[in-house]
Design a protein around this motif. Sequence first.
Motif, PDB file in Angstrom:
ATOM      1  N   LYS A 160       0.817  -1.243   0.060  1.00  0.00           N
ATOM      2  CA  LYS A 160      -0.056  -0.138   0.097  1.00  0.00           C
ATOM      3  C   LYS A 160       0.700   1.315   0.072  1.00  0.00           C
ATOM      4  O   LYS A 160       2.142   1.217   0.263  1.00  0.00           O
ATOM      5  CB  LYS A 160      -0.878  -0.052   1.244  1.00  0.00           C
ATOM      6  CG  LYS A 160      -2.135  -1.131   0.914  1.00  0.00           C
ATOM      7  CD  LYS A 160      -2.985  -0.335  -0.039  1.00  0.00           C
ATOM      8  CE  LYS A 160      -4.224  -1.261  -0.464  1.00  0.00           C
ATOM      9  NZ  LYS A 160      -5.097  -0.988  -1.511  1.00  0.00           N
ATOM     10  N   ASP A 203     -10.334  -0.623   1.603  1.00  0.00           N
ATOM     11  CA  ASP A 203     -10.843  -0.615  -0.110  1.00  0.00           C
ATOM     12  C   ASP A 203     -12.481  -1.173   0.284  1.00  0.00           C
ATOM     13  O   ASP A 203     -12.896  -2.074   1.092  1.00  0.00           O
ATOM     14  CB  ASP A 203     -10.181  -1.768  -0.754  1.00  0.00           C
ATOM     15  CG  ASP A 203      -8.992  -1.159  -1.288  1.00  0.00           C
ATOM     16  OD1 ASP A 203      -8.675  -0.083  -1.050  1.00  0.00           O
ATOM     17  OD2 ASP A 203      -8.184  -2.130  -1.872  1.00  0.00           O
ATOM     18  N   GLU A 237     -13.212  -3.079  -6.486  1.00  0.00           N
ATOM     19  CA  GLU A 237     -12.939  -1.959  -5.692  1.00  0.00           C
ATOM     20  C   GLU A 237     -13.611  -0.769  -6.399  1.00  0.00           C
ATOM     21  O   GLU A 237     -13.264  -0.347  -7.501  1.00  0.00           O
ATOM     22  CB  GLU A 237     -11.319  -1.756  -5.650  1.00  0.00           C
ATOM     23  CG  GLU A 237     -10.933  -0.483  -4.845  1.00  0.00           C
ATOM     24  CD  GLU A 237      -9.625  -0.071  -5.025  1.00  0.00           C
ATOM     25  OE1 GLU A 237      -8.798  -1.100  -5.307  1.00  0.00           O
ATOM     26  OE2 GLU A 237      -9.045   1.048  -4.943  1.00  0.00           O
ATOM     27  N   GLY A 292     -10.931   3.475  -2.531  1.00  0.00           N
ATOM     28  CA  GLY A 292      -9.793   3.095  -1.817  1.00  0.00           C
ATOM     29  C   GLY A 292      -9.537   4.199  -0.541  1.00  0.00           C
ATOM     30  O   GLY A 292      -9.734   5.641  -1.206  1.00  0.00           O
TER      31      GLY A 292
HETATM   32 MG    MG Z   1      -6.972   1.386  -4.598  1.00  0.00          MG
END
Ligand code: MG
Length: 499
Positions: A395, A413, A422, A425
């Motif tokens: 990340k 997420d 997704e 985020g």
């Molecule tokens: Mg993302």
Amino acid sequence: MATLVRIAELNQWIGQAVELRGWVHGRRSGGKIVFLLVRDGSGVVQCVVEASNPDAFEPATQIGHESSVIVEGSVRADPRAPGGVELAVSTLRVVQAVDNYPIARKAHGVDFLMRHRHLWIRSPRQCAILRIRDTVIRTIHEFFAARGFVRVDTPIIVPGAAEGTTTLFQLDYFGEPAFLTQTGQLYLEAAAMALGRVYCFGPTFRAEKSKTRRHLTEFWMLEPEIAWTDLDGVMDLAEALVSELVARVLQQHRSDLELLGRDVAPLEQVRPPFPRITYSDAVELLRSPATHSRLREELERHCAQLAAHQRRLAELEARWSATPKGWVQDRLAQEIQELREEIAHLGQELETRALHIEAASSFEWGQDLGGDEETILARLFDRPVMVTRYPRAVKAFYMKTDPADPRVVLNVDVLAPEGYGEIIGGSQREDDADRLIERMREQGLDPAVYDWYIDLRRYGTVPHGGFGLGLERFLAWVCGLRHIREAIPFPRLMGRIYP
Ligand code: MG
Ligand code: 4AD
């Protein structure tokens, strides 16, 4: 003089003479009568032209798709017509006669449609998507205004990366390298320290070298950022926003969703609370035999559906050969084309789903969740699922390390159901200058480039966080689109920049 009226308002003009300005969307002849379907962007109405009115009837018998016209006539109630009205035509003025409109009733492949996107957006389906997009954008602004957020516009030309260096579009900025922004977040954090609660909403750019149905190279992202909050606060906001956006679309766009063939039942489930699981829970779910048997059952249902489609295709093809040339046959051809695409799609899905099951069983803690894993996870829940606390290594540098478990970060997420993956985020941000610098070094970034951003941790740092919602990902899900390209008026994809 007849009053100029938009089609959507025709039902308020029953019994009166009006003028419409629009485009011919379809034509049907029945001997002494021609039915013209005219659209003006607000709706479609059937215009009835009778042979007893030769000045209108003559051109009406010839007129092609997308000819631009000005029509006068009187409005009649007709319960069978869409919108409940039709127009009895007195005069028809052809502004431009078109006889070779490229997008006919004939079946077209995606490539053709994409090259004619400037015309394709006139189709009812594309118009429905664009209307829903407009409502979602408007609702976003209302949602944040009602909660005391200030909209702040962040720059599009930036000196460095925020979401990894691999997807940057580079520019020549007076001899210096500069980039198109991947996110407004870093600037928004500065604004949050000024105004408390802020959001930006604008185009963002990623040089994604992947040709998936989820990736655009230019997409619109909504990003809120809040001072004095933590990961739970970020999740509460995301949940409230997604629920409100879905509710608004359901409330205002029933007929558009119907036109799109969107099953609204799953959307009606989208209410808080959304399930919240950690990444580690997600890994267990992926590896669990119970998950695999669920996926296998789904696979079987899928096979049955494919077989049913194939039977229907054979039936349609037989009918097509038995039908004389003309618009009925064209309609059939269109239906056949759509069904073939559906079958190809289902076939592909079958293959990928089988692979998914295998991939899931061998998923290891520490890997990033890819599109496939997201799809599987999202299928296990009936509403969006929020997955938190991913491994630090996969990340971004700005995410705060979890004080309770330094292997992971305080991120979230949001995965949409029905395999869309997704849509959001977000995270709590690293608010300690030294730890932030350490994270930059860990990821091979030069802290000197981000000195202004580190300043935010030197002068009155506070816990804060926010998220980004990809507008087109959200729309693809809500509209039930197979590919993200239809969710934006003029999509930019790898290998596609025309028109
Ligand atoms: Mg993302
Ligand atoms: O997860 P991402 O990369 O997060 C950020 O950019 C953060 N800086 C946001 C923040 O915390 N303020 O992107 C956010 C969302 C994704 O969840 C996805 O919906 C969308 O942006 N997105 C894309 N949409 C279309 N095409 C792409 N190539 C996308 N990449 C991300």
